[in-house]
Design a protein around this motif. Structure first.
Motif, PDB file in Angstrom:
ATOM      1  N   VAL A 275       0.823  -1.215   0.000  1.00  0.00           N
ATOM      2  CA  VAL A 275       0.000   0.000   0.000  1.00  0.00           C
ATOM      3  C   VAL A 275       0.855   1.262   0.000  1.00  0.00           C
ATOM      4  O   VAL A 275       0.338   2.363  -0.220  1.00  0.00           O
ATOM      5  CB  VAL A 275      -0.965   0.022   1.202  1.00  0.00           C
ATOM      6  N   THR A 276       2.156   1.120   0.245  1.00  0.00           N
ATOM      7  CA  THR A 276       3.046   2.289   0.258  1.00  0.00           C
ATOM      8  C   THR A 276       4.206   2.142  -0.719  1.00  0.00           C
ATOM      9  O   THR A 276       5.140   2.941  -0.695  1.00  0.00           O
ATOM     10  CB  THR A 276       3.616   2.531   1.669  1.00  0.00           C
ATOM     11  N   TRP A 277       4.170   1.140  -1.577  1.00  0.00           N
ATOM     12  CA  TRP A 277       5.254   0.954  -2.543  1.00  0.00           C
ATOM     13  C   TRP A 277       5.432   2.184  -3.422  1.00  0.00           C
ATOM     14  O   TRP A 277       4.456   2.862  -3.776  1.00  0.00           O
ATOM     15  CB  TRP A 277       4.936  -0.231  -3.452  1.00  0.00           C
ATOM     16  N   ASP A 278       6.683   2.442  -3.803  1.00  0.00           N
ATOM     17  CA  ASP A 278       6.922   3.415  -4.858  1.00  0.00           C
ATOM     18  C   ASP A 278       6.825   2.687  -6.196  1.00  0.00           C
ATOM     19  O   ASP A 278       6.410   1.527  -6.259  1.00  0.00           O
ATOM     20  CB  ASP A 278       8.270   4.124  -4.673  1.00  0.00           C
ATOM     21  N   GLY A 279       7.210   3.363  -7.272  1.00  0.00           N
ATOM     22  CA  GLY A 279       7.035   2.784  -8.595  1.00  0.00           C
ATOM     23  C   GLY A 279       7.859   1.546  -8.860  1.00  0.00           C
ATOM     24  O   GLY A 279       7.622   0.844  -9.851  1.00  0.00           O
ATOM     25  N   ALA A 280       8.833   1.252  -7.993  1.00  0.00           N
ATOM     26  CA  ALA A 280       9.671   0.073  -8.185  1.00  0.00           C
ATOM     27  C   ALA A 280       9.363  -1.024  -7.179  1.00  0.00           C
ATOM     28  O   ALA A 280      10.081  -2.019  -7.111  1.00  0.00           O
ATOM     29  CB  ALA A 280      11.147   0.462  -8.079  1.00  0.00           C
ATOM     30  N   GLY A 281       8.288  -0.861  -6.408  1.00  0.00           N
ATOM     31  CA  GLY A 281       8.003  -1.817  -5.346  1.00  0.00           C
ATOM     32  C   GLY A 281       7.821  -3.235  -5.833  1.00  0.00           C
ATOM     33  O   GLY A 281       8.412  -4.182  -5.292  1.00  0.00           O
ATOM     34  N   THR A 424      -8.701   4.343  -7.659  1.00  0.00           N
ATOM     35  CA  THR A 424      -8.960   2.945  -7.300  1.00  0.00           C
ATOM     36  C   THR A 424      -8.016   2.454  -6.209  1.00  0.00           C
ATOM     37  O   THR A 424      -8.473   1.839  -5.231  1.00  0.00           O
ATOM     38  CB  THR A 424      -8.886   2.039  -8.541  1.00  0.00           C
ATOM     39  N   PRO A 425      -6.691   2.692  -6.309  1.00  0.00           N
ATOM     40  CA  PRO A 425      -5.831   2.301  -5.186  1.00  0.00           C
ATOM     41  C   PRO A 425      -6.267   2.932  -3.860  1.00  0.00           C
ATOM     42  O   PRO A 425      -6.227   2.275  -2.812  1.00  0.00           O
ATOM     43  CB  PRO A 425      -4.447   2.798  -5.615  1.00  0.00           C
ATOM     44  N   HIS A 426      -6.691   4.195  -3.910  1.00  0.00           N
ATOM     45  CA  HIS A 426      -7.133   4.852  -2.673  1.00  0.00           C
ATOM     46  C   HIS A 426      -8.361   4.152  -2.100  1.00  0.00           C
ATOM     47  O   HIS A 426      -8.468   3.968  -0.873  1.00  0.00           O
ATOM     48  CB  HIS A 426      -7.452   6.321  -2.942  1.00  0.00           C
ATOM     49  N   MET A 427      -9.280   3.748  -2.962  1.00  0.00           N
ATOM     50  CA  MET A 427     -10.473   3.031  -2.502  1.00  0.00           C
ATOM     51  C   MET A 427     -10.074   1.726  -1.811  1.00  0.00           C
ATOM     52  O   MET A 427     -10.627   1.368  -0.759  1.00  0.00           O
ATOM     53  CB  MET A 427     -11.394   2.754  -3.688  1.00  0.00           C
ATOM     54  N   ILE A 428      -9.107   1.020  -2.388  1.00  0.00           N
ATOM     55  CA  ILE A 428      -8.639  -0.231  -1.781  1.00  0.00           C
ATOM     56  C   ILE A 428      -7.983   0.041  -0.432  1.00  0.00           C
ATOM     57  O   ILE A 428      -8.204  -0.686   0.552  1.00  0.00           O
ATOM     58  CB  ILE A 428      -7.656  -0.941  -2.728  1.00  0.00           C
ATOM     59  N   GLN A 429      -7.177   1.096  -0.363  1.00  0.00           N
ATOM     60  CA  GLN A 429      -6.503   1.441   0.893  1.00  0.00           C
ATOM     61  C   GLN A 429      -7.503   1.740   2.005  1.00  0.00           C
ATOM     62  O   GLN A 429      -7.247   1.448   3.182  1.00  0.00           O
ATOM     63  CB  GLN A 429      -5.589   2.646   0.672  1.00  0.00           C
ATOM     64  N   ARG A 430      -8.638   2.314   1.637  1.00  0.00           N
ATOM     65  CA  ARG A 430      -9.650   2.612   2.650  1.00  0.00           C
ATOM     66  C   ARG A 430     -10.174   1.332   3.303  1.00  0.00           C
ATOM     67  O   ARG A 430     -10.595   1.348   4.467  1.00  0.00           O
ATOM     68  CB  ARG A 430     -10.808   3.393   2.016  1.00  0.00           C
ATOM     69  N   VAL A 431     -10.114   0.227   2.570  1.00  0.00           N
ATOM     70  CA  VAL A 431     -10.557  -1.054   3.127  1.00  0.00           C
ATOM     71  C   VAL A 431      -9.431  -1.721   3.908  1.00  0.00           C
ATOM     72  O   VAL A 431      -9.586  -2.061   5.086  1.00  0.00           O
ATOM     73  CB  VAL A 431     -11.065  -1.996   2.012  1.00  0.00           C
TER      74      VAL A 431
END
Length: 458
Positions: A275-281, A424-431
């Motif tokens: 949930v906190t990866w940068d672009g290379a995660g 969409t990633p933000h929506m997932i993070q809320r869960v």
């Protein structure tokens, strides 16, 4: 005088894993021949523009991995400037930060003369009259290189752009399913997953946390995280209706998708820090052996082939699985664009540069060290696309089409802003992070999405 400046805002982890002086089979960048000088004669209008141009021509490139491709591109741009006798500054910008950099530059009046941007950002900028039209250059480059691949041409000339072409495609991010074949075979799994449910089952079986997480899916606010929109759509979820005006995220299909992805996260199949990866995660997770599956472009293959051939031998490559509703595998095009704020001489020079950067003698070398799929038909014969399995998959996507940008949604400016804000990633993070139920997260996302669409609905 050539000025060099490298701006990498969030790629520290990548530079640790993929050295700036990375080696190729031919002995690394230092062993490469200098960038070729232009083979075509200079148009008199370009010569005049170069003579009359004031100051330094600045180009913001889009940082790609491994870094060797960035150096090849920078070298070619600098050679172009040298050939024309103009000062050039090349700024490599992490593509996850381009939207923020552009917003700040627009506000301060400090936009570069030309830059590389993604499909979604270019569409938003074009709608706001922030880009210069490039119809003639687009046509000329296509005619010289056997034409544009049909999916690329359709996306670039779609009427939703407003009747003009605003970017020259340089490549696309295609989605390749990287899979640890050795781990899968050890669990008796011999076939690639055909559906996302099969993917979830296979990923769970090879998970051995914290050493190995089966599903290396980015759930963070980066470009890789936007893949989750495509997965949501494959479950039948939609960002908006068929008119592209009313958001429809709050649906049973979206809730089903959120239950699916949050279930994998809560079971420890997806890494907790995704949930906190940068672009290379996801790149780093796979290359370090900590992920059994990831979805990525060709950069991971290049890194394995160069740094860990044994891992490459243990890997297999496939297309994205299907969801309960359909298969969605978007082609995410990167464009070279010219801001409307660039003066007339700069616009002439930028379009000349784009033609030079489309030449096959340059691109055959550049694309072998970059992460993009082909956009011009002349590129189909490059060895990187004919001789390497991961990049052959990108050629197949270019030829067969994958799915158009935004599909099955409408590819309009509102959708592009939805993606640019990592909705969409933000929506997932809320869960998975904030503890909301899937139903409440979908309802909240619906409200936020409609605020975006209302800005563009007349």
């Amino acid at each position: 005088m050539i000025k060099r400046r490298l701006v990498v805002a969030t790629a520290a982890a990548v530079t640790m894993l993929i050295p700036l002086s990375g080696c190729s089979a031919g002995g690394g960048l230092g062993a490469q021949s200098p960038a070729p000088t232009r083979t075509s004669s200079v148009d008199p209008a370009v010569e005049k523009a170069a003579k009359d141009f004031k100051g330094t021509f600045t180009y913001w490139t889009g940082l790609t991995f491994p870094d060797e491709g960035n150096k090849i591109e920078q070298q070619q741009i600098e050679q172009w400037g040298k050939d024309l006798g103009i000062d050039v500054e090349v700024v490599a910008v992490n593509q996850n930060d381009t939207s923020k950099r552009v917003a700040a530059a627009l506000q301060s009046g400090s936009m570069p003369d030309a830059l590389t941007v993604g499909y979604d950002l270019s569409k938003v900028m074009a709608a706001k009259d922030q880009l210069a039209p490039l119809d003639d250059s687009y046509k000329a480059i296509g005619e010289k290189h056997q034409g544009w691949f049909e999916p690329i041409d359709k996306a670039t000339t779609d009427p939703s752009w407003g009747g003009s072409v605003y970017g020259i495609p340089l490549g696309f991010f295609g989605n390749i399913l990287f899979q640890r074949q050795d781990l899968l075979k050890a669990k008796g799994i011999t076939d690639a997953p055909k559906t996302w449910d099969e993917f979830a089952d296979d990923a769970a079986k090879i998970t051995n946390a914290p050493k190995v997480y089966g599903a290396g899916l980015a759930l963070s606010n980066v470009l890789d995280g936007n893949l989750m929109t495509a997965v949501m759509q494959s479950f039948g979820g939609r960002v908006a209706d068929d008119a592209g005006q009313k958001c429809t995220i709050d649906s049973p299909e979206t809730v089903k998708f959120l239950d699916w992805v949050s279930g994998l996260y809560k079971k420890g199949v997806i890494p907790p820090d995704s949930v906190t990866w940068d672009g290379a995660g996801d790149n780093n997770a796979y290359l370090s052996g900590a992920a059994g599956f990831i979805v990525n472009t060709g950069s991971v293959y290049l890194s394995m082939a160069d740094q860990d051939p044994e891992l490459e031998k243990k890997s297999a490559y496939g297309t994205l699985p299907s969801g309960p509703a359909m298969t969605v595998n978007p082609v995410d095009i990167r464009y070279r664009v010219v801001p409307s704020s660039t003066d007339e001489n700069g616009k002439i020079l930028a379009q000349d540069l784009f033609k030079v950067l489309a030449e096959d003698d340059y691109n055959s070398e550049y694309m072998a060290k970059a992460t993009y799929g082909p956009v011009l038909k002349s590129q189909a014969s490059y060895p990187i696309f004919t001789d390497t399995p991961a990049y052959a998959a990108l050629l197949t996507i270019a030829q067969s089409g994958g799915t158009p940008p935004a599909f099955p949604d409408v590819a309009n400016t509102a959708y592009s802003e939805y993606q640019n804000t990592f909705s969409t990633p933000h929506m997932i993070q809320r869960v998975v992070t904030d503890g909301l139920s899937s139903q409440k997260a979908a309802a909240e996302a619906q409200v936020n999405c409609q605020k975006i669409y209302d800005k563009y609905t007349k």
